[in-house]
Design an enzyme around this catalytic site. Structure first.
Site, PDB file in Angstrom:
ATOM      1  N   CYS A  92       4.854   0.350   1.524  1.00 60.69           N
ATOM      2  CA  CYS A  92       4.032   0.253   0.023  1.00 60.69           C
ATOM      3  C   CYS A  92       5.331   0.029  -1.082  1.00 60.69           C
ATOM      4  O   CYS A  92       6.267   0.929  -1.177  1.00 60.69           O
ATOM      5  CB  CYS A  92       3.360   1.619  -0.341  1.00 60.69           C
ATOM      6  SG  CYS A  92       2.594   1.950  -1.764  1.00 60.69           S
ATOM      7  N   GLY A 147       0.437   6.069  -6.856  1.00 55.86           N
ATOM      8  CA  GLY A 147       0.375   7.547  -6.718  1.00 55.86           C
ATOM      9  C   GLY A 147      -0.506   8.169  -5.637  1.00 55.86           C
ATOM     10  O   GLY A 147      -1.153   7.545  -5.165  1.00 55.86           O
ATOM     11  N   GLU A 148      -0.209   9.214  -5.239  1.00 58.71           N
ATOM     12  CA  GLU A 148      -0.999   9.899  -4.245  1.00 58.71           C
ATOM     13  C   GLU A 148      -2.166  11.088  -4.916  1.00 58.71           C
ATOM     14  O   GLU A 148      -1.716  12.079  -5.573  1.00 58.71           O
ATOM     15  CB  GLU A 148      -0.383  10.674  -3.285  1.00 58.71           C
ATOM     16  CG  GLU A 148      -1.020  11.721  -2.307  1.00 58.71           C
ATOM     17  CD  GLU A 148      -2.440  11.190  -1.721  1.00 58.71           C
ATOM     18  OE1 GLU A 148      -2.248  10.039  -1.281  1.00 58.71           O
ATOM     19  OE2 GLU A 148      -3.420  11.590  -1.855  1.00 58.71           O
ATOM     20  N   GLU A 176       0.285   1.353 -14.023  1.00 55.42           N
ATOM     21  CA  GLU A 176      -0.735   0.111 -13.717  1.00 55.42           C
ATOM     22  C   GLU A 176      -2.118   0.301 -13.228  1.00 55.42           C
ATOM     23  O   GLU A 176      -2.486   1.184 -12.651  1.00 55.42           O
ATOM     24  CB  GLU A 176      -0.104  -0.955 -12.520  1.00 55.42           C
ATOM     25  CG  GLU A 176       1.354  -1.302 -13.265  1.00 55.42           C
ATOM     26  CD  GLU A 176       2.091  -2.139 -12.329  1.00 55.42           C
ATOM     27  OE1 GLU A 176       2.892  -3.064 -12.629  1.00 55.42           O
ATOM     28  OE2 GLU A 176       2.103  -1.915 -10.943  1.00 55.42           O
ATOM     29  N   ASN A 214       0.307  -7.167   2.164  1.00 58.81           N
ATOM     30  CA  ASN A 214       1.120  -7.831   0.851  1.00 58.81           C
ATOM     31  C   ASN A 214       2.414  -7.632   1.150  1.00 58.81           C
ATOM     32  O   ASN A 214       3.001  -6.680   1.010  1.00 58.81           O
ATOM     33  CB  ASN A 214       0.342  -7.575  -0.250  1.00 58.81           C
ATOM     34  CG  ASN A 214      -0.856  -7.626  -0.373  1.00 58.81           C
ATOM     35  OD1 ASN A 214      -1.444  -8.768   0.016  1.00 58.81           O
ATOM     36  ND2 ASN A 214      -1.856  -6.689  -0.779  1.00 58.81           N
ATOM     37  N   CYS A 257      -2.935  -4.652  -3.457  1.00 65.83           N
ATOM     38  CA  CYS A 257      -2.640  -3.405  -3.033  1.00 65.83           C
ATOM     39  C   CYS A 257      -1.359  -3.139  -2.682  1.00 65.83           C
ATOM     40  O   CYS A 257      -0.708  -4.106  -1.720  1.00 65.83           O
ATOM     41  CB  CYS A 257      -3.632  -2.857  -1.622  1.00 65.83           C
ATOM     42  SG  CYS A 257      -5.316  -2.897  -1.985  1.00 65.83           S
ATOM     43  N   SER A 295      -8.772   7.399  -2.823  1.00 67.27           N
ATOM     44  CA  SER A 295      -8.031   6.882  -1.686  1.00 67.27           C
ATOM     45  C   SER A 295      -6.825   8.135  -1.469  1.00 67.27           C
ATOM     46  O   SER A 295      -6.162   8.309  -2.191  1.00 67.27           O
ATOM     47  CB  SER A 295      -7.373   5.456  -1.616  1.00 67.27           C
ATOM     48  OG  SER A 295      -6.501   5.231  -0.571  1.00 67.27           O
ATOM     49  N   CYS A 311      -9.114  -0.436 -10.262  1.00 67.54           N
ATOM     50  CA  CYS A 311      -8.228   0.226  -9.467  1.00 67.54           C
ATOM     51  C   CYS A 311      -7.277   1.090 -10.425  1.00 67.54           C
ATOM     52  O   CYS A 311      -6.512   0.219 -11.299  1.00 67.54           O
ATOM     53  CB  CYS A 311      -7.493  -0.670  -8.513  1.00 67.54           C
ATOM     54  SG  CYS A 311      -6.101   0.058  -7.447  1.00 67.54           S
ATOM     55  N   CYS A 315       5.337   7.700  -6.833  1.00 67.15           N
ATOM     56  CA  CYS A 315       4.740   8.361  -5.593  1.00 67.15           C
ATOM     57  C   CYS A 315       5.865   9.351  -5.135  1.00 67.15           C
ATOM     58  O   CYS A 315       6.949   8.568  -4.929  1.00 67.15           O
ATOM     59  CB  CYS A 315       3.947   7.597  -4.752  1.00 67.15           C
ATOM     60  SG  CYS A 315       3.087   8.300  -3.611  1.00 67.15           S
ATOM     61  N   SER A 353      -6.145   6.338   3.908  1.00 72.05           N
ATOM     62  CA  SER A 353      -5.090   5.439   4.365  1.00 72.05           C
ATOM     63  C   SER A 353      -4.475   5.547   5.709  1.00 72.05           C
ATOM     64  O   SER A 353      -3.813   6.458   5.885  1.00 72.05           O
ATOM     65  CB  SER A 353      -3.926   5.237   3.524  1.00 72.05           C
ATOM     66  OG  SER A 353      -4.266   4.572   2.002  1.00 72.05           O
ATOM     67  N   LEU A 354      -5.278   5.132   6.513  1.00 72.82           N
ATOM     68  CA  LEU A 354      -4.904   5.512   8.068  1.00 72.82           C
ATOM     69  C   LEU A 354      -3.514   4.655   8.690  1.00 72.82           C
ATOM     70  O   LEU A 354      -2.698   5.311   9.191  1.00 72.82           O
ATOM     71  CB  LEU A 354      -6.051   5.411   9.061  1.00 72.82           C
ATOM     72  CG  LEU A 354      -5.986   5.651  10.373  1.00 72.82           C
ATOM     73  CD1 LEU A 354      -6.019   7.347  10.575  1.00 72.82           C
ATOM     74  CD2 LEU A 354      -7.512   5.286  11.049  1.00 72.82           C
ATOM     75  N   HIS A 355      -3.865   3.348   8.647  1.00 74.38           N
ATOM     76  CA  HIS A 355      -2.618   2.406   8.984  1.00 74.38           C
ATOM     77  C   HIS A 355      -2.237   2.746  10.369  1.00 74.38           C
ATOM     78  O   HIS A 355      -1.546   1.609  10.687  1.00 74.38           O
ATOM     79  CB  HIS A 355      -1.419   2.474   7.883  1.00 74.38           C
ATOM     80  CG  HIS A 355      -2.128   2.331   6.611  1.00 74.38           C
ATOM     81  ND1 HIS A 355      -2.886   1.351   6.264  1.00 74.38           N
ATOM     82  CD2 HIS A 355      -1.810   3.031   5.531  1.00 74.38           C
ATOM     83  CE1 HIS A 355      -3.430   1.379   5.028  1.00 74.38           C
ATOM     84  NE2 HIS A 355      -2.474   2.669   4.541  1.00 74.38           N
ATOM     85  N   CYS A 383       5.601   5.698   2.152  1.00 73.25           N
ATOM     86  CA  CYS A 383       5.164   5.129   2.989  1.00 73.25           C
ATOM     87  C   CYS A 383       6.046   3.731   3.230  1.00 73.25           C
ATOM     88  O   CYS A 383       6.335   3.344   2.013  1.00 73.25           O
ATOM     89  CB  CYS A 383       3.631   4.845   2.831  1.00 73.25           C
ATOM     90  SG  CYS A 383       2.817   6.533   2.570  1.00 73.25           S
TER      91      CYS A 383
END
Ligand code: SAH
Ligand code: SF4
Length: 352
Positions: free
Chosen positions: A119, A163-164, A92, A295, A338, A196, A105, A112, A219-221, A116
Site C-alpha cells: 500500500c 489511514g486506518e 486525499e 494497483n 485504491c 474499511s 472514498c 498511516c 482488508s483480508l488479502h 502493509c
C-alpha cells in the site's frame, strides 16, 4: 487568551459551553446545525443567531477549515481531490461515479501508522489522526463536487482512503454520527456507509457495540496467518482466529454482510489453494468477497494477478458458494485507485 476550536465539540460539550455563556438550549441546537448540517464557517452567516452572540462567538472561538487544494479528473470520470487541512497537511479523497451510485472514498488519518507492504499510504509516516470535522469536511466538499460535476449527490461513503479508521476510533465514530444524522448532519443512511479496516480486533468489538448499523469491510488479502503476517504486520497482534470471532460478533449485532477486500497478488495469494483457504473463512457469517486488482505502487515487489489465475480463483470461490466479484480499478491514470493514494507523495519522497 487562545481561542477554542468550536468544531471539536459534540452536542453535549457545546451545550455546556453555551450554558457558560448564558445561552439557552435551543441556541445550542441552532448553532450545532450551522456548524454541521450547513457547515457554515463564518459566524456572521448564521442568520438566526443574534448579532451580539455572533460577535461573542467570533471573539472566543475559531472555526478551522479543510479546503480543496488539488482537483484531478480521470478519463473514466473518477475525481481525486487533495485537501489541505488547517495545519497545511495534505489528505486525499476520491469520488467514484458508477451507473447506480456515486461513492466518496475518504481519509481518516494523515498517513498511516501501519505498513502493509502493498500500500502506498503505508510508506508514509502517520503524522496525525484527523478530527471528526476534517473527515466530515471531506464528505461535505466531495458532495458539492459531485453535484457540480455529475449533477447528483453522493450516495455512498467508504472509509478507504489514507489511514486506518479504527486506529482513530473516537473521531471516526463522531464523524459517522454526524454523517448519519438527518437534522444535525448530512443524513446519509448507515447502510450506505462502509468502514474499511486492516483488522483491529478490540475496536471492531467497540464498533459492533456502538449501535450504528454501518457496513464493515476487512482488508483480508491473505487467508492464512503466515501469509497475512507477511504482508500485514498488524496480523501478528490481531490474528485470523480472533478476527473471525469478532467479525461473527459484528455480524450478530448488525446483520450486515461483512465485506472482505482481497487484492490478488501474482503468485502470492492467487492460487486455487488460496481460494480454498479463503472460502473456509466465509462459512460462519454472511460475507461478500471483493477481489481487487492490484494497483502498482513504486517500491513494492508485487504485480497483478494474471487473468487465468484470477478467473480460476473466482470460480473456486463461487463453486464453494461464496459471493464474490472482481472489482475493476478506477482512476488509475490519476493515481486515485485504491492503495495509490499518496503514491505521488511517496514518489517525491523516494526521489528526494
Ligand atoms: N486502512 C484501511 C482503509 C484504507 S486502505 C484498510 O486497510 O482497510 C483501503 C483499501 O485499499 C484496502 O482494502 C487496502 O487493502 C486497499 N489497497 C491498498 N493498497 C492497494 C493496492 N496497491 N492496490 C489495490 N488495493 C490496495
Ligand atoms: Fe494503512 Fe490500510 Fe494502507 Fe495498511 S492498507 S498501510 S492499514 S491504509
Amino acid at each position: 487568551m487562545t481561542k477554542k476550536n468550536l468544531r471539536l465539540f459534540d452536542k453535549e460539550e457545546l451545550t455546556t459551553e453555551m450554558e457558560a455563556l448564558g445561552e439557552k438550549k435551543f441556541r445550542t441546537s441552532q448553532l450545532f446545525q450551522w456548524l454541521w448540517k450547513y457547515r457554515t464557517l463564518n459566524f456572521s452567516k448564521m442568520k438566526n443567531i443574534p448579532k451580539p452572540l455572533q460577535a461573542k462567538l467570533q471573539e472566543l472561538y475559531i472555526l478551522p477549515e479543510t479546503a480543496v487544494s488539488i482537483f484531478q479528473q480521470s478519463q473514466d470520470g473518477t475525481i481525486k481531490v487533495g485537501f489541505e487541512t488547517y495545519d497545511k497537511e495534505t489528505i486525499e479523497g476520491v469520488i467514484i461515479p458508477s451507473e447506480d451510485r456515486i461513492t466518496a472514498c475518504i481519509s481518516s488519518q494523515v498517513g498511516c501508522s501501519l505498513s502493509c507492504t502493498f500500500c502506498a499510504t503505508g510508506f508514509l509516516p502517520r503524522k496525525r489522526n484527523l478530527f471528526a470535522f476534517e473527515i466530515y469536511d471531506q464528505v461535505y466538499l466531495l458532495n458539492e463536487l459531485a453535484l457540480k460535476h455529475y449533477e447528483k449527490p453522493l450516495t455512498n461513503i467508504v472509509y478507504m482512503g489514507m489511514g486506518e479508521p479504527l486506529l482513530n476510533y473516537d473521531e471516526v465514530v463522531k464523524s459517522l454520527h454526524r454523517l448519519h444524522s438527518e437534522d444535525e448532519g448530512l443524513g446519509i443512511g448507515a447502510k450506505r456507509i462502509t468502514v474499511s479496516t486492516s483488522g483491529i480486533v478490540r475496536n471492531i468489538k467497540k464498533l459492533a457495540d456502538e449501535g450504528l448499523k454501518i457496513n464493515l469491510a476487512l482488508s483480508l488479502h491473505a487467508a492464512t496467518n503466515e501469509k497475512r503476517t507477511a504482508v500485514m504486520d498488524i496480523n501478528k497482534s490481531n490474528p485470523l482466529e480472533e478476527l473471525m470471532a469478532i467479525l461473527a460478533y459484528f455480524y450478530e449485532k448488525t446483520h450486515n454482510k461483512i465485506t472482505y477486500e482481497y487484492i490478488l497478488l501474482n503468485q502470492f495469494n492467487d492460487s486455487v489453494e488460496d481460494a480454498i483457504d479463503l472460502a473456509k473463512l466465509c462459512q460462519d457469517f454472511a460475507v461478500y468477497v471483493n477481489l481487487i486488482e492490484y494497483n502498482p505502487v513504486d517500491g513494492t515487489p508485487y504485480s497483478k494477478s494474471k487473468k487465468e489465475r484470477r478467473d480460476a480463483f473466482l470460480q473456486t470461490l463461487r463453486d464453494k458458494g461464496v459471493s464474490s466479484k472482481i472489482r475493476k480499478s478506477r482512476g488509475k491514470d490519476i493515481d486515485a485507485a485504491c492503495g495509490q493514494l499518496a503514491n505521488k507523495i511517496v514518489k517525491l519522497q523516494l526521489d528526494s
